[in-house]
Design an enzyme around this catalytic site. Structure first.
Site, PDB file in Angstrom:
ATOM      1  N   HIS A 152      -3.705   6.575   6.994  1.00 28.87           N
ATOM      2  CA  HIS A 152      -4.790   5.636   6.707  1.00 28.87           C
ATOM      3  C   HIS A 152      -6.142   6.313   6.505  1.00 28.87           C
ATOM      4  CE1 HIS A 152      -1.835   2.673   7.708  1.00 28.87           C
ATOM      5  NE2 HIS A 152      -1.650   3.235   8.883  1.00 28.87           N
ATOM      6  N   GLY A 159      -1.197  -2.316   7.926  1.00 30.35           N
ATOM      7  CA  GLY A 159      -0.629  -3.656   7.723  1.00 30.35           C
ATOM      8  C   GLY A 159      -1.246  -4.657   8.687  1.00 30.35           C
TER       9      GLY A 159
END
Ligand code: NAI
Length: 742
Positions: free
Chosen positions: A520, A538
């Site tokens: 990320h 998510g």
């Protein structure tokens, strides 16, 4: 059964092949075979002696003559491979292009290591390693531009396994394998393939070390067909290593033990290495890593196992790897509790989380999530995943019978239910259990239930659905009553939509909540996972969607939030626009989140359950459709049914379905069931056949309700359409007059 094979011979018509060191031995056999199969061949040979001294053009010339005598097409090149540009220029001058490069030229300067001189070392590196580099680099851009190239590197078993007296040669030969491995990766997208062979054949290089019988038996002709096949356009092999000789070919790959973690927290000692030596070197269940990504993933898995603080959460969206070491023992794992975990936090964490899911001071409504001294300071409901995620990360690796490969783990679905609003600070204790394990064929789904307590009271429950790629087929069940299932939204257009542009720094911000997966934030790690840029978590997309629902239907009142369920379908890239489409069905808000720019759905089968969802929604948010005025009336009717439903059932005794239109299109459906029990009202078509279906516009509905339009008149003027029992239209007036006063 082997697949169907072409009976056509492998031809090289129109292809240009360079073979270096083709004046004799293996190179000559390659050149002859390429020419025989129609290629135009550059026969390169410096014509020096075995030790790399001297030069002579006759070696190359003789092979060229032999090819031409057989009707083939060939030219000679007398330059040393160290002058790669000149060698390739010969090919371009003669044939206008270069398709195939076989790096074969070589010499030997064998010495025991102690006696190896600088010259012995340097000459070997120069001819084998540097020469192959120079020739290949000179050909590279031509291959790249024409989007075609086949390259062979010649290694040796001496490099792979070592050989007495060949330290210089072994180093160069295995250096060529490293070179080939990277060229295979860099060339792939240009259809340039690079493979390595470790041949054994009788030649002048081997005549001093092998007995004559063997030299005669190990003909170069028993190697050449492999080289020719690897260079054919129909061959898809890339980045591979083969041992070849005597007509036998075998492929090699790396093997690695499962190894052992010998570190404890920040401490690692030589004694710990010694004490784990057996496990470090135990090849039982060994794996076969294929790329440096596999290797890196192992290290991330190790960091994961070492603990949440330095650890990294399972990679939610990276593609499956080829290795599979996962083993699941159902009996051992199901029902196992994972060690409980504590999460202590101050006001800071809920604020950080709110910022992480896009709350902003631009919106005055958001202040209560961002400012600890705001009188309504609250913790966002979906913050409930944060204290629980530690149990999942640590928990999975601690459960006996769950021997899973963390590089193959995907976060598939999430369910979160709140029993009371989350405290804005405090200590939460989470208890995790393996609720069930499903066998989905292509993988296993591990359901982990985590219950989180505050001062002994249950505050929330999470169900993490973890998909382990490639571990299915163990004969387990496909479904379980433990699963919190996804639910598809109604087929009508969404009732409302909210969108947010995800800021470029959103993932960088969200990770500070404790999900440290470099996927990320680190572009190179993201690239390993097959993503152009780092992706959003998510659970962060879920946080955005939940926030949209809370704003749209609950006036940002966290006490109204009951539960959320989502399935993660695709990742969002920071910078993209996330759109949350919402459908209201009673207190359940179905949702679907999409990326506006490419219309890809990222959250599916998702919903939020609210306590008393407000029927009136905000209408000041850009991109949102205004709710219908009739919704207010149905909200009122719903309240009246709760109070005097029995009486209404007696008087009306019918199931009435309402199709409310707006701008000529169906905008909402409601059903008032006043036939059984104490009556009920719900959104959507009637569950049983309706006695009457009434269709009218939102505006006319309000006219009728406010008494300005008589239902019978509306019917006769065509404003109100009735299907089914028309007599019930007479009861409408009564319903509106008596029960739907606004
Ligand atoms: P070889 O000596 O018959 O062929 C090598 C050719 O390379 C010679 O004709 C030589 O003149 C040429 N050459 C040397 N330096 C050159 C330079 N700087 N520029 C251009 N040409 C040059 O030997 P053989 O056995 O056919 O070897 C071919 C390749 O296979 C070599 O790379 C060798 O290391 C490798 N190999 C051979 C094995 C075998 O069992 N024959 C075993 C393992 C590897």
């Amino acid at each position: 059964m082997a697949g169907a094979r072409s009976v056509e011979p492998l031809r090289f018509d129109g292809k240009v092949a360079l073979v270096t060191g083709a004046g004799g031995g293996l190179g000559k056999a390659y050149a002859l075979l390429f020419a025989e199969r129609g290629a135009s061949v550059i026969v390169n040979d410096l014509g020096g002696d075995i030790k790399g001294e001297g030069k002579c053009s006759s070696a190359a010339d003789r092979v060229v003559e032999e090819i031409r005598a057989k009707g083939g097409n060939a030219v000679a090149s007398y330059d040393s491979v160290e002058e790669g540009e000149k060698v390739i220029q010969t090919a371009l001058d003669a044939f206008g292009k270069i398709d195939i490069v076989v790096n074969n030229a070589g010499i030997l300067r064998d010495r025991s290591f102690a006696r190896t001189s600088d010259l012995d070392w340097d000459l070997i590196q120069r001819v084998h390693l540097r020469g192959s580099f120079k020739v290949t680099r000179a050909a590279w851009n031509h291959m790249k531009n024409q989007k075609y190239g086949r390259i062979i590197m010649t290694a040796s078993t001496s490099g792979i396994y070592g050989n007495f007296g060949q330290a210089n040669y072994s180093a160069a030969k295995l250096g060529l394998l490293g070179l080939a491995n990277t060229l295979a990766i860099e060339g792939e997208k240009y259809n340039i393939q690079c493979n390595t062979i470790a041949p054994t054949a009788g030649s002048r290089l081997t005549q001093t070390v092998l007995p004559q019988e063997l030299l005669d038996a190990l003909k170069p002709e028993f190697v050449a067909p492999l080289v020719v096949w690897l260079c054919h356009e129909s061959c898809q092999e890339n980045g591979s290593l083969f041992e070849v000789g005597a007509g036998w070919i075998g492929k090699l790959r790396w093997e690695r033990t499962l190894g052992a973690i010998v570190r404890q927290n920040q401490q690692m000692t030589p004694e710990a290495v010694r004490d784990n030596w057996g496990q470090i070197c135990d090849f039982q269940n060994a794996i076969k890593p294929k790329s440096s990504r596999d290797s890196l993933m192992t290290l991330y898995e190790v960091l994961n196992k070492l603990g949440t603080k330095q650890g990294i959460s399972p990679n939610p969206t990276s593609g499956p790897l080829q290795i599979n070491t996962s083993r699941i023992n159902l009996a051992e794992a199901i029902g196992k509790n994972v060690p409980s975990s504590e999460y202590t936090y101050t006001n800071l964490q809920p604020i950080l989380y709110a910022l992480g899911v896009g709350m902003t001071t631009k919106d005055p409504d958001h202040l209560k999530f961002l400012f600890e001294r705001n009188e309504d300071f609250s913790c966002l409901p979906t913050f409930g995943v944060i204290p629980a995620q530690g149990s999942m990360i640590d928990g999975l690796s601690s459960v006996p019978g769950l021997n899973i490969d963390f590089t193959k783990v995907l976060h598939g679905e999430q369910y979160l239910e709140l029993y009371k609003p989350l405290p804005t600070s405090g200590t939460l204790k989470s208890e995790g259990t393996i609720a069930d394990i499903l066998d989905k064929g292509s993988g296993a789904v591990i359901l982990m239930d985590v219950r989180t307590y505050h001062e002994g009271d249950l505050v929330c429950y999470n169900q993490f659905s973890i998909f382990v790629v490639g571990t299915g087929g163990f004969g387990g069940k496909r479904m379980s009553d433990k699963v919190k299932v996804t639910v598809q939204p109604p087929s009508r257009p969404p009732d409302a939509m909210m969108s947010d542009v995800i800021s470029i720094n959103q993932a960088a911000l969200y990770r500070l909540n404790g999900d440290w997966n470099p996927l990320h934030i680190d572009p190179s790690f993201a690239a390993f996972g097959g993503f152009k840029r780092p992706i959003l978590h998510g659970l962060c997309s879920m946080g955005f969607a939940a926030r949209h629902v809370l704003s749209q239907y609950a006036n940002n009142d966290v006490t109204k939030f009951k539960a959320i369920k989502v399935r993660f379908a695709k990742p969002v890239i920071p910078g993209q626009t996330l759109e949350t489409e919402m459908w209201k069905e009673g207190n359940r808000i179905h949702l679907r989140a999409k990326v506006k720019e490419n219309n890809e759905v990222v959250l599916v089968g998702a919903y939020v359950d609210l306590e008393d969802a407000a029927y009136q929604s905000r209408d000041n948010v850009t991109g949102m459709r205004r709710e219908l005025q009739s919704d207010l009336v149905f909200a009122e009717i719903s309240r009246r049914i709760k109070d005097v439903g029995k009486e209404m059932v007696k008087k009306v005794n019918a199931v009435l379905q309402w199709d409310v239109t707006k701008d000529g299109k169906m905008a909402a459906q409601w059903t008032i069931d006043l036939k059984s029990g104490s009556g009920e009202l719900y959104k959507g078509a009637a569950h049983c056949p309706a006695d009457t279906i009434i269709t009218l516009s939102d505006e006319d509905f309000m006219q009728v309700v406010s008494g300005k339009l008589n239902p019978q008149k509306a019917f006769f003027s065509g404003k109100l359409n009735i299907k089914g029992n028309i007599l019930h239209s007479q009861k409408l007036e009564m319903i509106f007059k008596e029960y739907a006063k606004l």
